[in-house]
Design a protein around this motif. Structure first.
Motif, PDB file in Angstrom:
ATOM      1  N   ARG A  16      17.178  12.047   6.508  1.00 39.23           N
ATOM      2  CA  ARG A  16      16.749  11.844   7.893  1.00 39.23           C
ATOM      3  C   ARG A  16      15.784  10.668   8.018  1.00 39.23           C
ATOM      4  O   ARG A  16      15.823   9.927   9.003  1.00 39.23           O
ATOM      5  N   PHE A  17      14.904  10.496   7.025  1.00 43.77           N
ATOM      6  CA  PHE A  17      13.991   9.358   7.072  1.00 43.77           C
ATOM      7  C   PHE A  17      14.721   8.038   6.804  1.00 43.77           C
ATOM      8  O   PHE A  17      14.356   7.000   7.357  1.00 43.77           O
ATOM      9  N   ALA A  18      15.738   8.104   5.977  1.00 43.38           N
ATOM     10  CA  ALA A  18      16.520   6.896   5.673  1.00 43.38           C
ATOM     11  C   ALA A  18      17.445   6.521   6.821  1.00 43.38           C
ATOM     12  O   ALA A  18      17.785   5.347   6.990  1.00 43.38           O
ATOM     13  N   HIS A  19      17.865   7.513   7.605  1.00 47.91           N
ATOM     14  CA  HIS A  19      18.783   7.271   8.721  1.00 47.91           C
ATOM     15  C   HIS A  19      18.204   7.887   9.999  1.00 47.91           C
ATOM     16  O   HIS A  19      18.689   8.936  10.448  1.00 47.91           O
ATOM     17  N   PRO A  20      17.168   7.268  10.566  1.00 46.20           N
ATOM     18  CA  PRO A  20      16.527   7.849  11.754  1.00 46.20           C
ATOM     19  C   PRO A  20      17.459   7.983  12.943  1.00 46.20           C
ATOM     20  O   PRO A  20      17.179   8.735  13.875  1.00 46.20           O
ATOM     21  N   GLY A  21      18.594   7.270  12.912  1.00 45.53           N
ATOM     22  CA  GLY A  21      19.563   7.389  13.992  1.00 45.53           C
ATOM     23  C   GLY A  21      20.116   8.794  14.126  1.00 45.53           C
ATOM     24  O   GLY A  21      20.588   9.193  15.194  1.00 45.53           O
TER      25      GLY A  21
END
Length: 443
Positions: free
Chosen positions: A269-274
């Motif tokens: 989730r932190f790597a892909h905030p989208g």
């Protein structure tokens, strides 16, 4: 006055620019008002009742109204029918809990916190005692998930209360103790897949920390803290479904811990905030708080297909007073049976949905549930006032407010659960205080 002006502007914007019905606009503006009151009072009062009011308004008013705008087909009854009950019922609850009455002076709660600090200076060891008791409850609950709350969950909550004792008694090791407790809370979350305790206990710690600051917290700092809380909530809503799918079995006790999966999901989730900051996720996350579906479904079924319960809910006030040892068949909670009986919604053993006390008021008394909602709010407020009356002789009793109200924070439950949580916690605190006094330790 500024809060009323803001809520009025929200009403006008929704009424004319979104073209919403007046009752939907009023519901959202009222919800905005209660939320602003909650944020404004952070750092000035112990805002537990304000927090309960704000969450309830979100679940009963704001989210259902937004759902009617975006996905009206997902709601079981017409908007006008739903808000003809929900709006006056929530208003009555808000009045009962003290939302529209004169509050205590802002300095009063701060004065009590100072009394707590003075009281605990000669009792710095109590934090360690509570930590040990909490640790025992934590391990017992982890090893025996079915253990009664009086032996597992309630003693475990002493962990969190111990952090407040350590902080206010200026115990030299308070930071270490807080770190250990948060670590144990994270372990419990990984083991059970239940994220509510993590979120709400952090919220409680935040409430007590902000009111103990020497200077009132600024609006900018409050905005940042609330933003962080919403971010944490979005993250929790984003990962909990996938985590539970991979760690939960067919029953509520068939659960496995997977720290690696939890870490993997958080990193993702932190790597892909989208995956967090998108419309679909926002709708799914806040749709989780839509009590309008449960209450509306009950209004659609009662009394057309199911008769009013005519006050059966009041038995929930008696159940917690009877020990389970004397009544082995005592109801656990009313949720499963209420949903089956009063709605057409699916209910499974490993998931839980509930009518909420407001919904229970309707299925028992029809529109008389408005008065029931008022009395429920009054009951919560009364417990709060009792604690402060006892604090004149035992100031540290204030630090047990989180434990008393942990089960009352949301409307995603029933009267038996909330009242039972309040009563059982009070009985446990009384028993613990007496037991500790017998060995020469004053809580």
């Amino acid at each position: 006055m500024g809060r009323l002006t803001l809520s009025f502007l929200v009403f006008l914007l929704l009424r004319w620019f979104v073209a919403s019905a007046w009752y939907e606009a009023l519901a959202v503006s009222f919800s905005a008002y209660t939320f602003v009151v909650f944020v404004y009072q952070i750092g000035q009062r112990i805002v537990i009742l304000e927090c309960i009011s704000a969450i309830a308004s979100l679940e009963i008013l704001a989210v259902p109204a937004i759902t009617y705008w975006l996905f009206p087909g997902s709601m079981p009854i017409e908007s006008s029918t739903y808000f003809s009950y929900a709006l006056p019922a929530y208003t009555a609850f808000y009045v009962g809990i003290g939302g529209l009455s004169g509050r205590d002076s802002e300095t009063l709660h701060r004065q009590y916190i100072q009394y707590v600090i003075d009281y605990l200076q000669a009792r710095q060891s109590v934090a360690v005692w509570l930590f040990v008791i909490g640790l025992g409850g934590f391990f017992l609950k982890a090893l025996l998930p079915e253990v009664p709350a009086f032996l597992g969950a309630l003693p475990m909550y002493c962990l969190l209360v111990s952090t407040l004792y350590a902080y206010y008694s200026t115990n030299a090791y308070w930071m270490l103790l807080v770190g250990l407790v948060i670590s144990l809370l994270l372990i419990n979350t990984v083991q059970t897949g239940m994220f509510g305790d993590l979120f709400f206990w952090l919220l409680f710690l935040l409430i007590f920390w902000t009111i103990s600051l020497s200077e009132p917290i600024t609006i900018r700092a409050k905005t940042m803290l609330v933003s962080l809380a919403f971010t944490l909530l979005l993250i929790i809503q984003s990962i909990k479904g996938e985590y539970r799918y991979n760690t939960w079995g067919s029953s509520r006790f068939d659960r496995t811990a997977n720290a690696g999966l939890m870490a993997e999901l958080l990193i993702d989730r932190f790597a892909h905030p989208g995956k967090l900051l998108n419309t679909r996720h926002f709708v799914a996350s806040f749709g989780r708080f839509n009590q309008g579906i449960m209450i509306g479904s009950a209004m659609a079924k009662v009394p057309v297909h199911e008769a009013y319960a005519n006050g059966e809910v009041l038995l929930s006030l008696v159940y917690p007073l009877v020990p389970r040892l004397l009544w082995p068949g005592k109801p656990q909670t009313g949720g499963y049976e209420n949903i089956r009986r009063f709605t057409t919604l699916a209910q499974f053993e490993n998931t839980s949905i509930n009518l909420s006390p407001v919904g229970e008021g309707y299925v028992n008394f029809g529109y008389g549930g408005v008065l029931f909602a008022y009395l429920y709010g009054w009951l919560l407020r009364g417990g709060f006032q009792v604690v402060f009356s006892l604090a004149d002789k035992m100031p540290s009793i204030i630090l047990w407010l989180p434990m008393l109200y942990i089960g009352c924070l949301t409307m995603e439950t029933d009267l038996l659960s909330t009242w039972g949580s309040l009563v059982n916690s009070a009985l446990f605190i009384g028993f613990l205080s007496w037991s500790m006094k017998c060995i020469g330790v004053q809580l």
